[in-house]
Design a protein around this motif. Structure first.
Motif, PDB file in Angstrom:
ATOM      1  N   UNK A   1      41.826  44.483  16.534  1.00 31.57           N
ATOM      2  CA  UNK A   1      41.082  43.233  16.409  1.00 31.57           C
ATOM      3  C   UNK A   1      42.064  42.065  16.538  1.00 31.57           C
ATOM      4  N   UNK A   2      41.533  40.878  16.741  1.00 30.22           N
ATOM      5  CA  UNK A   2      42.400  39.703  16.849  1.00 30.22           C
ATOM      6  C   UNK A   2      43.066  39.412  15.496  1.00 30.22           C
ATOM      7  N   UNK A   3      44.152  38.657  15.542  1.00 27.45           N
ATOM      8  CA  UNK A   3      44.912  38.327  14.335  1.00 27.45           C
ATOM      9  C   UNK A   3      44.030  37.614  13.311  1.00 27.45           C
ATOM     10  N   UNK A   4      44.148  38.032  12.051  1.00 31.70           N
ATOM     11  CA  UNK A   4      43.402  37.454  10.918  1.00 31.70           C
ATOM     12  C   UNK A   4      41.882  37.697  11.010  1.00 31.70           C
ATOM     13  N   UNK A   5      41.489  38.701  11.748  1.00 30.56           N
ATOM     14  CA  UNK A   5      40.056  39.001  11.910  1.00 30.56           C
ATOM     15  C   UNK A   5      39.419  39.325  10.554  1.00 30.56           C
ATOM     16  N   UNK A   6      38.211  38.826  10.353  1.00 28.64           N
ATOM     17  CA  UNK A   6      37.454  39.140   9.142  1.00 28.64           C
ATOM     18  C   UNK A   6      36.567  40.351   9.417  1.00 28.64           C
ATOM     19  N   UNK A   7      36.946  41.481   8.842  1.00 24.09           N
ATOM     20  CA  UNK A   7      36.242  42.735   9.091  1.00 24.09           C
ATOM     21  C   UNK A   7      34.797  42.677   8.598  1.00 24.09           C
ATOM     22  N   UNK A   8      33.950  43.369   9.348  1.00 24.06           N
ATOM     23  CA  UNK A   8      32.538  43.480   8.980  1.00 24.06           C
ATOM     24  C   UNK A   8      32.216  44.956   8.696  1.00 24.06           C
ATOM     25  N   UNK A   9      31.101  45.178   8.042  1.00 19.14           N
ATOM     26  CA  UNK A   9      30.714  46.545   7.668  1.00 19.14           C
ATOM     27  C   UNK A   9      30.608  47.441   8.894  1.00 19.14           C
TER      28      UNK A   9
END
Length: 257
Positions: A178-186
């Motif tokens: 994922x891109x840097x600092x990505x906020x993961x989702x369920x």
């Protein structure tokens, strides 16, 4: 503090240095003034990623340049990753070439020094992958020798050194990037779990220490074999010289020096 509020890197810093003050403020001047107001005995403030912040006077500038994405061959955004011209290197007090290979030769190091065109001290550092720590049980540690297959999950700017390390250990990996600092989702977590379950034989989910700060929030991962890479940094040469430069600066600029 919550990782969603303060971010993954500050949370990682606090985890590693629990007795130190870690503050977050997009306005660096405001942040520093608040630190000095709330903690007046503070003697040293380390700013992360602040080279381009002209609104605050930095006493000692350490400029980092990634070996895999060198300053001298990069460009200003949006073409490249630089926030200002590479000629701004002259404002640095020293330069560290980071994430170097363990076997970097002095000849290549001298070539890099020549290319970056910096008159001051240039240091070279490497990443050390210390151990694999269970995401939700920090006392549980495994060695690289005990794993053969991983699902590697990263949301960092540069994962090439990790991949190279896994290859050097003959570990099969499937990358979920994922891109840097990505906020993961369920849905991302579900995808990673399914991917790991479909691998034949024993495998683990592997991530970075930075990503671990966000992944800890997901209940779904508490029953999964998730580990993060504990890393440290060391110099290839001249560590004592770097330490002396830093200590001399701090010693001569403290209020009570």
């Amino acid at each position: 503090s919550d990782v969603k509020l303060v971010g993954d890197e500050p949370m990682q810093a606090k985890q590693n240095f629990p007795n130190q003050i870690v503050a977050v403020d997009h306005n660096r001047v405001n942040g520093v003034l608040n630190i000095l107001h709330d903690h007046p005995k503070t003697s040293v403030i380390i700013l992360d990623d602040a080279f381009q912040h002209r609104s605050i006077k930095i006493g000692f500038n350490i400029l980092l340049s990634d070996y895999n994405r060198p300053l001298h061959s990069d460009y200003i955004m949006p073409i490249g990753n630089l926030r200002e011209k590479s000629s701004a290197i002259k404002r640095a007090d020293c330069v560290i070439i980071t994430k170097c290979p363990e076997n970097l030769s002095k000849i290549e190091a001298d070539s890099i020094k020549e290319k970056i065109n910096f008159n001051g001290n240039v240091f070279f550092s490497k990443i050390i992958y210390d151990k694999l720590i269970a995401l939700n049980e920090s006392s549980r540690i495994i060695k690289f020798e005990n794993i053969k297959k991983v699902v590697l999950v990263t949301a960092i700017a540069q994962n090439k050194p990790i991949i190279n390390h896994l290859k050097s250990k003959d570990i099969d990996y499937q990358l979920v990037q994922f891109r840097d600092h990505y906020n993961y989702k369920k849905k991302d977590i579900d995808r990673v779990i399914d991917l790991n379950k479909n691998i034949e034989g024993d495998s683990i989910i592997l991530t970075t220490e930075k990503d671990a700060q966000k992944l800890k929030e997901f209940e779904e991962l508490k029953s999964q074999p998730v580990y993060y890479l504990k890393v440290s940094v060391d110099f290839l040469w001249n560590k004592d010289k770097f330490d002396k430069k830093l200590n001399d600066y701090v010693r001569s600029n403290q209020k009570n020096s």
